[in-house]
Design a protein around this motif. Structure first.
Motif, PDB file in Angstrom:
ATOM      1  N   VAL A  23       0.667  -1.551  -0.032  1.00 12.47           N
ATOM      2  CA  VAL A  23       0.068   0.027  -0.195  1.00 12.47           C
ATOM      3  C   VAL A  23       0.858   1.090  -0.068  1.00 12.47           C
ATOM      4  O   VAL A  23       0.861   2.134  -0.462  1.00 12.47           O
ATOM      5  CB  VAL A  23      -1.087  -0.066   1.359  1.00 12.47           C
ATOM      6  CG1 VAL A  23      -1.797   1.361   1.370  1.00 12.47           C
ATOM      7  CG2 VAL A  23      -2.085  -1.102   1.115  1.00 12.47           C
ATOM      8  N   SER A  24       1.731   1.310   0.831  1.00 17.67           N
ATOM      9  CA  SER A  24       2.777   2.289   0.915  1.00 17.67           C
ATOM     10  C   SER A  24       3.534   2.721  -0.490  1.00 17.67           C
ATOM     11  O   SER A  24       3.798   3.744  -1.133  1.00 17.67           O
ATOM     12  CB  SER A  24       3.899   2.256   1.747  1.00 17.67           C
ATOM     13  OG  SER A  24       3.332   2.075   3.295  1.00 17.67           O
ATOM     14  N   GLY A  25       4.137   1.435  -1.270  1.00 14.29           N
ATOM     15  CA  GLY A  25       4.347   1.980  -2.531  1.00 14.29           C
ATOM     16  C   GLY A  25       3.630   2.434  -3.415  1.00 14.29           C
ATOM     17  O   GLY A  25       3.587   3.028  -4.493  1.00 14.29           O
ATOM     18  N   LEU A  26       2.167   1.564  -3.568  1.00 21.21           N
ATOM     19  CA  LEU A  26       1.373   2.184  -4.440  1.00 21.21           C
ATOM     20  C   LEU A  26       0.933   3.550  -4.207  1.00 21.21           C
ATOM     21  O   LEU A  26       0.708   4.450  -5.155  1.00 21.21           O
ATOM     22  CB  LEU A  26      -0.027   1.194  -4.388  1.00 21.21           C
ATOM     23  CG  LEU A  26       0.204  -0.157  -4.876  1.00 21.21           C
ATOM     24  CD1 LEU A  26      -1.003  -1.086  -4.570  1.00 21.21           C
ATOM     25  CD2 LEU A  26       0.348  -0.302  -6.505  1.00 21.21           C
ATOM     26  N   MET A  27       0.717   3.795  -2.887  1.00 20.57           N
ATOM     27  CA  MET A  27       0.580   5.255  -2.654  1.00 20.57           C
ATOM     28  C   MET A  27       1.463   6.165  -2.979  1.00 20.57           C
ATOM     29  O   MET A  27       1.505   7.464  -3.709  1.00 20.57           O
ATOM     30  CB  MET A  27       0.278   5.547  -1.134  1.00 20.57           C
ATOM     31  CG  MET A  27      -0.892   5.003  -0.632  1.00 20.57           C
ATOM     32  SD  MET A  27      -1.010   5.146   1.159  1.00 20.57           S
ATOM     33  CE  MET A  27      -0.893   6.736   1.294  1.00 20.57           C
ATOM     34  N   LEU A  28       2.876   5.869  -2.880  1.00 20.97           N
ATOM     35  CA  LEU A  28       4.116   6.572  -3.469  1.00 20.97           C
ATOM     36  C   LEU A  28       4.113   6.935  -4.630  1.00 20.97           C
ATOM     37  O   LEU A  28       4.151   8.199  -5.595  1.00 20.97           O
ATOM     38  CB  LEU A  28       5.361   6.009  -2.958  1.00 20.97           C
ATOM     39  CG  LEU A  28       6.766   6.926  -3.372  1.00 20.97           C
ATOM     40  CD1 LEU A  28       6.562   8.049  -2.640  1.00 20.97           C
ATOM     41  CD2 LEU A  28       7.896   6.000  -2.658  1.00 20.97           C
ATOM     42  N   TRP A  29       3.746   5.909  -5.634  1.00 20.03           N
ATOM     43  CA  TRP A  29       3.956   5.783  -7.115  1.00 20.03           C
ATOM     44  C   TRP A  29       2.651   6.681  -7.571  1.00 20.03           C
ATOM     45  O   TRP A  29       2.682   7.521  -8.494  1.00 20.03           O
ATOM     46  CB  TRP A  29       3.423   4.264  -7.290  1.00 20.03           C
ATOM     47  CG  TRP A  29       3.314   4.294  -9.205  1.00 20.03           C
ATOM     48  CD1 TRP A  29       4.416   4.431  -9.979  1.00 20.03           C
ATOM     49  CD2 TRP A  29       2.290   4.383  -9.975  1.00 20.03           C
ATOM     50  NE1 TRP A  29       4.042   4.424 -11.141  1.00 20.03           N
ATOM     51  CE2 TRP A  29       2.586   4.413 -11.319  1.00 20.03           C
ATOM     52  CE3 TRP A  29       1.023   4.161  -9.705  1.00 20.03           C
ATOM     53  CZ2 TRP A  29       1.780   4.353 -12.347  1.00 20.03           C
ATOM     54  CZ3 TRP A  29       0.153   4.122 -10.731  1.00 20.03           C
ATOM     55  CH2 TRP A  29       0.421   4.207 -11.974  1.00 20.03           C
TER      56      TRP A  29
END
Length: 459
Positions: free
Chosen positions: A18-24
């Motif tokens: 989720v953190s990676g998707l939010m950052l992207w």
């Protein structure tokens, strides 16, 4: 990979995903927003520049109007005056006014003076646009903006330029000016740089927040695992203590049955044979088998008593820990030939039955290890009552745990672990060390229970 490690990774994986998707997503949307805002700012600047160009041309036209509309000044003189006025009307390093006649001949160009006097009606830029001709045509149509590639005086490079022109019908002149669009890009660059900086700061904040979320999740999982492990250890200790208690109760029951049941039956049989032997005196054929049977019974009685004492010595319940340790040491010395020196103090009322049994089993286990592994010929046992504690010390003059072979032999079984668990289950501690002579020293300490102290004080 252990199950707990897998569970830990599975729990963290959604947070990382989720953190990676939010950052992207935020990076992608922020980049698009920055590009859109940069384009909007650029469009606004160009719109302002268009209005500015139109105003400049209007000012220049108004400046020439008195001369252009005058009927008193000859045409050539009026045109000469107009050329001088336009030549002096410059704004900025690269901004100027230019005049071409309707045949494309350059009349005024204060920056690119080499163009003056020549016809440039057929001049095209790198994109194939007829620059001068198109400017004249747009001026004739009432004035329009026109983009073309033109040489920039300050740098000598050919860049995109936005021009605007008007036409003086009576003189056949096209008056115009323009701005170089790379200057507009330079004005937009700080805005775009500021937007990109804000994006980077947003990304940094998001990364920090994501790392914080991951760390907090990891801490929560670690705390949960620690709590679960602590609870499991507590339950395991309770279970171990319960198993030891059940084992001791069973030993006590079996020992009592051996002592009170089988032992008594064997003793009764021994008395019967003794009576039969008295009556059979003088009859060798009868008395000899009876004597052998009595000897066998004596051995059986001794063995039953030994087993009964090993399971649960009655002296421990009847006379207390100090007497039981002395009895155990005496029996051990008799069986092994190892000298045992015992120095004990009475502690019967200071410890519970279970705690006394735990210390007794520690002594029993330690003596077993001495006989099997130490090679010692002397053992010292001390049982002392100190302030708030009952201390048990044991020392031998054997090899201790110095050699790998002996260390492995002692620790390969459950003896040391059993001693530790027994003592720790009652809130005590046990320590293993080497004596000055190289033997093994065991120091166990159990706290005196407050309930036992209260009973003593009441008594």
């Amino acid at each position: 990979m252990t199950f707990k490690t897998k569970l830990f990774l599975i729990t963290l994986f959604p947070v990382l995903l989720v953190s990676g998707l939010m950052l992207w997503v935020i990076t992608f949307q922020s980049t698009r927003l920055a590009q859109s805002q940069a384009q909007t700012v650029e469009a606004m600047v160009i719109a302002l520049k268009r209005e500015e160009l139109k105003n400049y041309v209007t000012l220049a036209r108004n400046a020439l109007s008195p001369i252009y509309q005058s009927t008193l000044t000859p045409t050539r003189q009026a045109q000469r005056q107009a050329r001088e006025i336009v030549r002096k009307m410059t704004f900025g390093e690269d901004s100027y006014f230019f005049i071409y006649d309707e045949e494309g001949k350059n009349i005024v160009n204060p920056r690119l003076t080499y163009l003056v006097g020549s016809s440039w009606i057929g001049l095209t830029d790198k994109d194939g646009r007829h620059v001068v001709k198109d400017l004249i045509d747009r001026a004739r149509s009432g004035g329009e903006f026109y983009s073309f590639v033109w040489k920039k005086p300050s740098s000598g490079e050919y860049v995109e330029k936005l021009g605007y022109s008007v036409f003086f019908e009576k003189w056949g002149w096209m008056l115009g000016t323009g701005i170089y669009l790379d200057d507009v890009s330079k004005q937009v660059l700080p805005v775009q740089a500021e937007l990109e900086n804000n994006i980077r700061q947003t990304q940094l904040v998001l990364v920090v927040l994501s790392l914080g979320a991951i760390l907090m999740t990891a801490m929560v999982i670690a705390v949960a695992r620690f709590s679960e492990q602590k609870m499991a250890d507590s339950r395991l200790k309770e279970l171990a203590a319960r198993l030891v208690d059940v084992q001791e109760q069973e030993r006590k029951r079996v020992s009592r049955e051996l002592h009170d049941g089988i032992s008594q039956l064997l003793v009764s049989a021994r008395y019967g044979l003794d009576l039969a032997l008295d009556r059979a005196k003088g009859r060798g054929a009868v008395s000899d088998p009876i004597s052998k049977s009595m000897t066998t019974l004596d051995n059986a009685i001794s063995e039953v008593r030994r087993i009964s004492m090993a399971l649960r010595p009655s002296v421990l319940d009847d006379m207390g820990l100090a007497a039981a340790v002395k009895s155990l040491a005496s029996e051990f010395s008799r069986q092994t030939g190892i000298d045992v020196d015992v120095d004990t103090e009475r502690s019967r009322k200071l410890l519970s039955d279970e705690a006394r049994t735990a210390l007794y089993r520690v002594v029993q286990e330690a003596l077993t290890n001495v006989a099997r592994h130490s090679g010692a010929d002397r053992v010292k046992i001390g049982l002392k009552v100190k302030r708030g504690y009952v201390d048990l010390t044991m020392e031998d003059n054997g090899v201790g745990l110095a050699s790998e072979e002996n260390r492995g032999a002692v620790s390969s079984g459950l003896g040391i672990r059993n001693m530790q668990e027994r003592v720790e289950s009652f809130g005590g501690r046990i320590r293993f060390s080497r004596t000055a002579g190289g033997g093994l020293a065991i120091h166990a300490r159990l706290p005196i229970e407050q309930s036992m102290l209260a009973e003593i004080n009441e008594a």
